[in-house]
Design a protein around this motif. Structure first.
Motif, mmCIF file in Angstrom:
data_model
loop_
_atom_site.group_PDB
_atom_site.id
_atom_site.type_symbol
_atom_site.label_atom_id
_atom_site.label_comp_id
_atom_site.label_asym_id
_atom_site.label_seq_id
_atom_site.Cartn_x
_atom_site.Cartn_y
_atom_site.Cartn_z
ATOM 1 N N LEU B 658 0.823 -1.204 0.000
ATOM 2 C CA LEU B 658 0.000 0.000 0.000
ATOM 3 C C LEU B 658 0.859 1.256 0.000
ATOM 4 O O LEU B 658 1.948 1.289 0.566
ATOM 5 N N TYR B 659 0.338 2.250 -0.650
ATOM 6 C CA TYR B 659 0.918 3.593 -0.624
ATOM 7 C C TYR B 659 -0.026 4.467 0.168
ATOM 8 O O TYR B 659 -1.246 4.382 -0.001
ATOM 9 N N SER B 660 0.523 5.289 1.002
ATOM 10 C CA SER B 660 -0.311 6.187 1.788
ATOM 11 C C SER B 660 -0.299 7.574 1.167
ATOM 12 O O SER B 660 0.746 8.087 0.781
ATOM 13 N N ALA B 661 -1.473 8.137 1.088
ATOM 14 C CA ALA B 661 -1.587 9.489 0.551
ATOM 15 C C ALA B 661 -1.905 10.463 1.669
ATOM 16 O O ALA B 661 -2.595 11.446 1.472
ATOM 17 N N SER B 662 -1.405 10.185 2.869
ATOM 18 C CA SER B 662 -1.787 11.035 3.995
ATOM 19 C C SER B 662 -0.698 11.993 4.451
ATOM 20 O O SER B 662 -0.946 12.853 5.265
ATOM 21 N N LEU B 664 2.590 14.874 4.145
ATOM 22 C CA LEU B 664 2.784 16.191 3.541
ATOM 23 C C LEU B 664 4.278 16.464 3.368
ATOM 24 O O LEU B 664 5.112 15.980 4.135
ATOM 25 N N GLY B 669 0.649 17.466 -0.592
ATOM 26 C CA GLY B 669 0.411 16.041 -0.384
ATOM 27 C C GLY B 669 1.509 15.170 -0.968
ATOM 28 O O GLY B 669 2.142 15.522 -1.953
ATOM 29 N N THR B 670 1.718 14.037 -0.317
ATOM 30 C CA THR B 670 2.703 13.084 -0.824
ATOM 31 C C THR B 670 2.040 11.717 -0.987
ATOM 32 O O THR B 670 0.994 11.452 -0.412
ATOM 33 N N VAL B 671 2.669 10.887 -1.777
ATOM 34 C CA VAL B 671 2.258 9.483 -1.889
ATOM 35 C C VAL B 671 3.503 8.650 -1.638
ATOM 36 O O VAL B 671 4.510 8.850 -2.297
ATOM 37 N N LEU B 672 3.414 7.762 -0.660
ATOM 38 C CA LEU B 672 4.589 7.016 -0.242
ATOM 39 C C LEU B 672 4.231 5.577 0.113
ATOM 40 O O LEU B 672 3.142 5.328 0.629
ATOM 41 N N PRO B 673 5.155 4.652 -0.115
ATOM 42 C CA PRO B 673 4.888 3.279 0.335
ATOM 43 C C PRO B 673 4.654 3.268 1.846
ATOM 44 O O PRO B 673 5.413 3.895 2.589
ATOM 45 N N SER B 674 3.580 2.602 2.275
ATOM 46 C CA SER B 674 3.289 2.601 3.704
ATOM 47 C C SER B 674 3.265 1.195 4.278
ATOM 48 O O SER B 674 3.471 1.009 5.467
#
Lengths: 454, 1036
Positions: B658-662, B664, B669-674
């Motif tokens: 999953l990537y988290s879009a939560s 900053l 906003g950022t999108v990062l592997p979570s």
């Protein structure tokens, strides 16, 4: 989860907005308090001789300071993990752009801009790993063990056993990444038209950022010719030294301006932003290590830095320290909780001193540009100071004064394979040949990657 | 020409009328059933005729008609093999069942003051270990069928209510909220616990932890029977540790302060004695607060259940309503339940039967504040279980002016003074109990409809659609009095909402046919689809504007989103079962299920789960009678099975990266592997082997069921750490580990005395279980766990049982100097001196020769100390009846395990905390052999607070008088005059007595909740309740 995107079908690259957010995510990971937002700078400073540890707290670099690290130390395990987390995020991004993102963007230039940012950040992380965990290039010309070179993204369970590359191989990769970055990063970021976007120019990599970082890398490698070649692209031949293309780097008249809001001067080659909503996290903040009067570290009064007669009372950089009782602290990060001072990665003055040092190494201390560069930095903060000769020792001392609490001291000792001087009465000189000179390998890496060696 | 015959059918044993008995004219198919008072009316053709009476649980009886009235009494079918058992998607009899299923009758769990039926199951069935984790109302028990069968996933069994797999988790807030409390025990017909492979294989990927089938009551033909069951009672806490009173406390703490060198008369006001000192209240009396009395109380319990049941030839119905209000032992802890349940079955014609069921329960789980007893709460500073013990007795919950004693978020020290004494960070439990709340409301709807078609007598087609829906809200408030910090009223409120919906659609076809008279085949083919959706969010608000308002809607200066979740999963299955028996003598059964589950990884979505079983009813063989075995052995059945089933509790999205879009980056906003997924994420595989026999003696007056099992679990999921240089966002779940459980079960039933006035039946069951982890992930041979991250108490090592206690060894108290002696990893004694420093010559830690030693740490010095799960457990139940009196006594026991009594570390801590009276036996003079070291104010090491140590570990073996139920049925000739067919009054008691060497309140405890690796921990947990009730049950 409501704010999660599955990687199925590269959903994280499915829109232009997501790709842009993905790029910023790479910076956010680099910005983490666990690495460039705090811990890397702190560990570098703790390893150097400028500080006395006040708390004996094993969590906050005490073992690094007293040169008695174990592979289980918080800082040893933590920085390793965070740098590689960042490297993997960059790798996943680079892979994903090739597989999906570039088609979504439909703009080859923009695609290359973004990939170049990822490769710039990957290079930054690999260099930090070399700096803390490996022998300098000067030892056996980079034949000593480096770190595992991971260049493809890992996104699921698997076997990730991998032996380390040599130091030289890691340098080659870093230079390759920076070369790509230089060729593909935008010249500068603009808000509208030709109005420079000062914030982005400080918080994201542009072409000049990659060039600036490459001067640090080449200098560490002892490749002075390339330091000069690269620096010449962003430093004019004569004072006032500026970058004439791309982001117009220049020294600030007052160094204090660099360390206060909005933190986006043309001297700030690359800084990592913090806001009230984006904080470095407990026990990571630079302020709690070097600034607070109850901080983790105070300035080593018997250090070369603090006893240096050339660091005159009139020097503006004295204004970036503060005295509390008998102890002196740094004051570069004065903002208290929630600690929103930006973390500097690189300033233009470093580029100037990198160039000066390279030129002295090539041309000797009589090099006119080297003299001008060194004194530009020195006299910017102490206009009445007499000019000094750019011996390597003088340049190093100038760097020491200029970059106190910015994580450069150990970098300098290390790249020149110098002994670590004594720290007060309790910690003696550590010879550069001592096993404790560099950090041990992360214990968790040793457990789960049997090929790591050491 | 026909005549009418009437009569009443009664039980031979008790003379009570039996409703629902089928009465058929011999040789015909025309028949009737008895009504609620056991009477029938049937038209019979002229001529000599006989009537045949049949009813489940009774022996068939054929009686000649001699007049117009024919009363009969039926003999109970004591042959246990005739018992009906529920299996997946059908029923069978114990005789025909090749699997291992333990059946508990609904009557065994009624009239007990429990909030969910699981709490009453302990000791009733072999192989089912029930541990009531704490004394909080409606707590979800630890329910293990044949041991702990997973590491990372839930080890709780699958619950199937009337054919629908239901939610079984906890939905409470600070009080318990077992989802299964929506079933009124009075509505339960039977509970069937499927344990072995043959019995669970039909549930495929969900069967690894066993399956519990709950069958609720259905209507019976006849006039309506109305029953009312009501009880009321009281609930008390028992066996609380004895703590010091104010005088003892002040003396002890001051002694400790003198020893610590912090006592100085000069710094203490003249009115005080030392740094600890007495407080006087408004009326000038010395305060001696018994905090336990302020936290615990006598709870009152009320429960009323009513039901109506009846039906015609074509239509039967059952409806019930339940109202329950049960206060817990902790003040304001309560369970309030309003439930309704209705089902109807209708035979539309010869071919079609249809029906439906709906139940709705509104349940309040009330509490003021955390009890500190639910999993993860053990160190809450507001935890009532702990506060009742550790708060100083010499301070009052009130100040002299009547206001609450508070200081910031904690309490004022009152008579105790001086900086060395310190501050009390624990919240005032009295103000919290008065002003806080931590409630949950659970609205639970369960419903199903079905249509059954029998085109021929041997084909049954059935479709069933069921739903299980829980709306859950939690509502918490922390008051403005204890949260008035530095001039700001930080009172806060929390609101949480979740919806949990599950839909199940089953389609089955059953073919039953007998070929050549003796070859009996039964084939089941089926399909099941199940969808589950969950959705939740939470709101946190703080800094209250007007203290008079305490709702979430009031004015607060800060409002934050407190998190939430969305979950979706889908299961599609096809299954088949072929049963064959020859002459009811040789039984074979084969099952296969194919499951496709959305939670599994992309490469492992589908799996096959086969199972086989066979049994041999030996007593049906001719040689049996020929050899005259039948004189002693009335029955003998041998049984064996093997199956592969799975555990699929993997979470909805565990396989996905999953990537988290939560996050900053400088406000953008950022999108990062979570989190890191695993495409190969699959079920854990349980290979279950079971052999057993059932033997009956003396016309089955005595029966013994015995079973031996071996459950080999492979592909245990574990969060496998990757090398950090791989840069994974999280450790993915991978099927890597393996473990086994093996054991023996014995279930002995005896009808010791059976005559018309006195009967005595007894059951004794015992189960032995052994568990061993045989592999974890590569490079990992152990992991540790604890009830919270504040204290690690358990270790799970390859080669050992899961969740053993991980303790530091000790060697008592040194008589020379009164210091605690520990034993380090090397087996060397190391003493601890609280007065020492880290610098020589006075070391904190030193060897017996005085040289410095490294500090004792759990990581370096703890050992795999003892097993925390019982090696044996079971129950012993006796039922007596004499004329109208009946008495049931159930004892439960668990043997061969140890409990870490962490609360004892709390109770011997030398900070300001109050102590147990055991501390009085502490060292004071050289040469003295004492249980506890010299007291030293501030010492929280010598007592084991941060060092889980063997001196706080005790054997947990116990025998509990779990349930006593004594009743009297008023004679019929009296009650019938007021049209009551049955009237019984009863008294009942739970947890009346316990025999154990365990010094804490109750060794049957689990501070770690239902966790797999955190059993055997008693840390700041409220004890189990003792409940005494009296009630009445009547039928019209």
């Amino acid at each position: 989860l409501p704010t999660s995107i599955s990687n199925q079908g590269y959903a994280q690259f499915s829109t232009v907005a997501r790709i842009q957010a993905g790029v910023l995510g790479l910076y956010a990971t680099v910005r983490s308090g666990a690495s460039f937002g705090g811990r890397y700078i702190e560990a570098d400073e703790a390893k150097g001789d400028n500080w006395i540890n006040a708390t004996s707290n094993g969590i906050t670099d005490y073992n690094t300071w007293r040169e008695a690290n174990t592979s289980n130390d918080t800082e040893v395990v933590g920085l390793w993990g965070q740098c590689y987390l960042s490297i993997n995020d960059c790798n996943l991004f680079i892979d994903g752009m090739a597989a999906s993102g570039s088609a979504v963007l439909g703009n080859a230039t923009l695609t290359n801009n973004y990939v170049a940012e990822a490769r710039f950040l990957r290079a930054l992380n690999y260099f930090a790993l070399l700096n803390m965990y490996c022998q300098p290039y000067a030892v056996s010309n980079g034949a000593s063990p480096g770190v595992p070179l991971r260049l493809t993204g890992n996104s699921s369970a698997g076997d990730y056993t991998l032996a380390p590359a040599t130091v030289a191989q890691v340098y080659t990769q870093i230079i390759s990444d920076l070369t790509f970055a230089e060729a593909n990063l935008p010249l500068a970021y603009f808000t509208t038209g030709t109005t420079l976007d000062a914030t982005s120019n400080t918080t994201r990599a542009s072409r000049n950022t990659a060039i600036a970082l490459s001067t640090r890398v080449y200098l560490a490698k002892g490749d002075y010719a390339n330091v000069i070649t690269q620096a010449n692209k962003i430093v004019t031949l004569t004072a006032p030294f500026t970058a004439t293309t791309g982001v117009p780097y220049a020294l600030q008249a007052n160094i204090a301006n660099v360390f206060k809001t909005p933190y986006t001067t043309t001297e700030s080659v690359f800084s990592l932003p913090f806001t009230t909503a984006e904080t470095p996290g407990t026990q990571n903040q630079l302020a709690t290590y070097f600034v607070n009067t109850t901080g983790e570290f105070y300035i080593n009064a018997s250090s070369q830095l603090f006893t240096d007669p050339n660091w005159r009372a009139t020097d503006a950089r004295r204004g970036l320290t503060k005295v509390s009782g008998t102890k002196t602290y740094s004051n570069k990060y004065p903002t208290g909780s929630p600690y929103t001072d930006w973390a500097p990665v690189m300033r233009y003055s470093e580029v100037l001193l990198n160039l000066a040092e390279a030129r002295v190494n090539v041309n000797g201390v009589a090099d006119l540009q080297a003299i001008a560069l060194l004194n530009a930095v020195r006299q910017r903060s102490d206009p009445g100071a007499p000019a000094i000769i750019p011996t390597i020792a003088n340049i190093l001392e100038e760097r020491n004064i200029e970059f106190l609490a910015e994580g450069k001291r150990w970098l300098d000792l290390w790249r020149l394979h110098m002994d670590i001087p004594a720290k007060g009465a309790t910690i003696g000189v550590l010879p550069a040949t001592a096993p404790a000179y560099i950090w041990p390998m992360s214990a968790t890496e040793q457990v789960y990657n049997p090929a790591i060696g050491r | 020409q026909s005549r009418t015959i009437t009569g009443t059918v009664t039980g031979k044993d008790d003379g009570a009328p039996i409703p629902g008995v089928t009465v058929v004219v011999a040789g015909t198919k025309s028949g009737v059933t008895t009504n609620g008072s056991g009477s029938y009316t049937i038209k019979v053709p002229s001529g000599p005729q006989s009537l045949v009476f049949t009813s489940i649980g009774y022996l068939k009886k054929t009686e000649k008609i001699t007049g117009s009235i024919l009363n009969v009494s039926l003999e109970s079918d004591t042959k246990s093999l005739a018992e009906v058992q529920v299996v997946g998607y059908g029923t069978t009899t114990k005789r025909a069942n090749v699997g291992n299923i333990a059946t508990v009758k609904g009557s065994e769990v009624v009239e007990q003051p429990v909030q969910n039926f699981q709490q009453a199951l302990g000791g009733r069935a072999p192989g089912a270990q029930i541990t009531i984790a704490n004394g909080v109302s409606n707590t979800t028990p630890v329910f293990r069928i044949r041991g702990t069968n997973s590491i990372s996933l839930s080890s709780q069994p699958l619950f199937v209510v009337d054919g629908v797999t239901v939610f079984a988790g906890d939905y409470g807030n600070e009080s318990g909220g077992s989802a299964l409390s929506n079933i009124d025990p009075n509505d339960i017909e039977s509970i069937d616990i499927a344990k072995d492979g043959a019995a669970t294989a039909i549930y495929g990927s969900q069967g690894a932890n066993g399956v519990v089938f709950i069958t609720t009551k259905k209507g019976k033909k006849g006039t309506a029977v109305i029953s009312v069951n009501a009880y009321t009672g009281v609930t008390n806490v028992s066996r609380l540790p004895q703590v010091l009173n104010a005088a003892q406390y002040v003396a002890l703490k001051n002694e400790a302060m003198v020893n610590a060198g912090v006592y100085s008369a000069a710094t203490v006001p003249a009115s005080g004695f030392g740094h600890a000192g007495f407080t006087t209240d408004a009326s000038g009396n010395q305060v001696d607060t018994k905090w336990a009395d302020l936290v615990y109380h006598t709870g009152k319990t009320y429960n009323v259940s009513t039901s109506i049941s009846g039906g015609t030839e074509k239509t039967t119905y059952y409806g019930s309503a339940n109202w329950s209000s049960q206060e817990g032992i902790i003040r304001r802890d309560a369970y309030k339940n309003k439930g309704m349940n209705f089902n109807i079955d209708h035979k539309a014609n010869k071919y079609i039967t249809l029906g439906m069921k709906v139940s709705y329960v509104d349940q309040l789980s009330l509490a003021a504040v955390t009890s500190g007893s639910l999993a993860g709460e053990q160190y809450a500073t507001a935890g009532l279980g702990r506060e009742a013990l550790l708060l100083p007795p010499d301070i009052s919950p009130y100040n002299a002016d009547g206001s609450y004693n508070t200081n910031g978020a904690g309490m004022g020290t009152q008579g105790n003074v001086g900086s060395a004494y310190g501050t009390i960070a624990y919240t005032n439990p009295v103000s919290a109990l008065a002003l806080d709340r931590a409630n949950a409301e659970i609205s639970h709807t369960s419903a199903n409809v079905y249509l059954q078609v029998k085109p021929t007598p041997w084909i049954t087609l059935k479709t069933l659609y069921g739903a299980d829906i829980i709306f859950n809200t939690a509502d918490s408030f922390t008051n403005p009095i204890t949260n008035y910090v530095s001039g700001v009223n930080t009172a806060s409120a929390l609101a949480f909402e979740s919806t949990n919906k599950r839909y199940v659609w089953d389609n089955t076809a059953q073919f039953d046919h007998t070929f050549f008279g003796k070859h009996n085949f039964s084939l089941l083919l089926g399909n099941e689809q199940r969808g589950t959706n969950t959705n939740s969010f939470q709101l946190n608000r703080s800094v209250l504007s007007d203290p008079a308002f305490n709702v979430i809607q009031a004015g607060y200066s800060t409002t934050t989103y407190g998190g939430g979740g969305i979950g979706v999963n889908y299961l599609v299955s096809f299954f088949g079962r072929l049963n064959y028996n020859f002459d009811e003598k040789y039984f074979l059964s084969g099952t296969i299920r194919r499951d496709g589950y959305s939670g599994f990884g992309a490469d492992k979505k589908y799996g096959y789960f086969p199972g086989f079983g066979a049994s041999w009813v030996v007593d049906k063989e001719k040689f049996w009678d020929n050899m005259h075995f039948d004189k002693v052995f009335s029955s003998l059945k041998l049984r064996g099975s093997y199956a592969q089933v799975g555990n699929s509790n993997v979470g909805d999205f565990g396989s996905y990266t999953l990537y988290s879009a939560s996050g900053l980056y400088n406000g953008q906003g950022t999108v990062l592997p979570s989190s890191t997924g695993n495409d190969k994420l699959g079920w854990e595989t349980s290979k279950k082997t079971d052999i057993g026999f059932t033997v009956g003696f003396f016309k089955d007056r005595l029966t013994l069921d015995a079973a031996a099992y071996y459950n080999n679990i492979n592909g245990l999921l574990y969060n496998v750490p990757a090398p950090p240089s791989a840069g994974l966002a999280s450790n993915p779940l991978v099927n890597v580990g393996s473990m086994w459980n093996k054991g023996l079960e014995f279930d002995l039933n005896a009808s010791i005395i059976q005559n018309s006035s006195f009967r005595w039946t007894a059951n004794f069951n015992i189960s032995f279980n052994q568990n061993k982890i045989t592999a974890l992930a590569t490079g990992i041979n152990q992991y540790t766990s604890g009830t919270t991250t504040s204290e690690i108490t358990n270790i799970s090592q390859v080669g050992y049982s899961i969740g053993n206690l991980w303790m530091i060894r000790s060697a008592g108290v040194d008589p020379n100097n009164g210091r605690r002696i520990w034993i380090n990893a090397a087996g060397t004694k190391v003493e601890y001196a609280p007065t020492g420093t880290t610098a020589t010559p006075t070391q904190k830690w030193y060897y017996m020769d005085g040289t410095a030693a490294p500090a004792i740490t759990q990581a370096a010095d703890a050992v795999n100390y003892a097993n925390s799960t019982p090696k044996a457990y079971g129950g012993f139940s006796n039922t007596f009846s004499y004329k109208g009196f009946d008495l049931n006594i159930l004892c439960t026991y668990q043997l061969g395990f140890s409990v870490y009594y962490g609360t004892q570390a709390t109770l011997t801590d030398q900070r300001f905390w109050n102590n147990s009276t055991i501390i009085l036996n502490h060292w004071t003079t050289p040469g003295q052999t004492a249980q506890y070291p010299q007291v030293y104010y501030g010492d929280n090491v010598s007592n084991g607070t941060g060092l889980p140590s063997d001196f706080n570990v005790y054997k947990g073996d116990f025998l509990k008088l779990k349930t006593v139920n004594f009743g009297y049925t008023i004679p019929k000739n009296i009650t019938s005059k007021v049209n009551i067919s049955n009237l019984r009054v009863f008294v009942s008691a739970q947890n009346l007595a316990i025999i154990t060497k365990y010094p804490g309140p109750d060794p049957e405890v689990s501070a770690g909740g239902t966790g797999n690796s955190t059993q055997g921990i008693d840390r700041n947990t409220a004890a189990n309740a003792r409940v005494i009730t009296a009630g009445i049950s009547l039928k019209f």
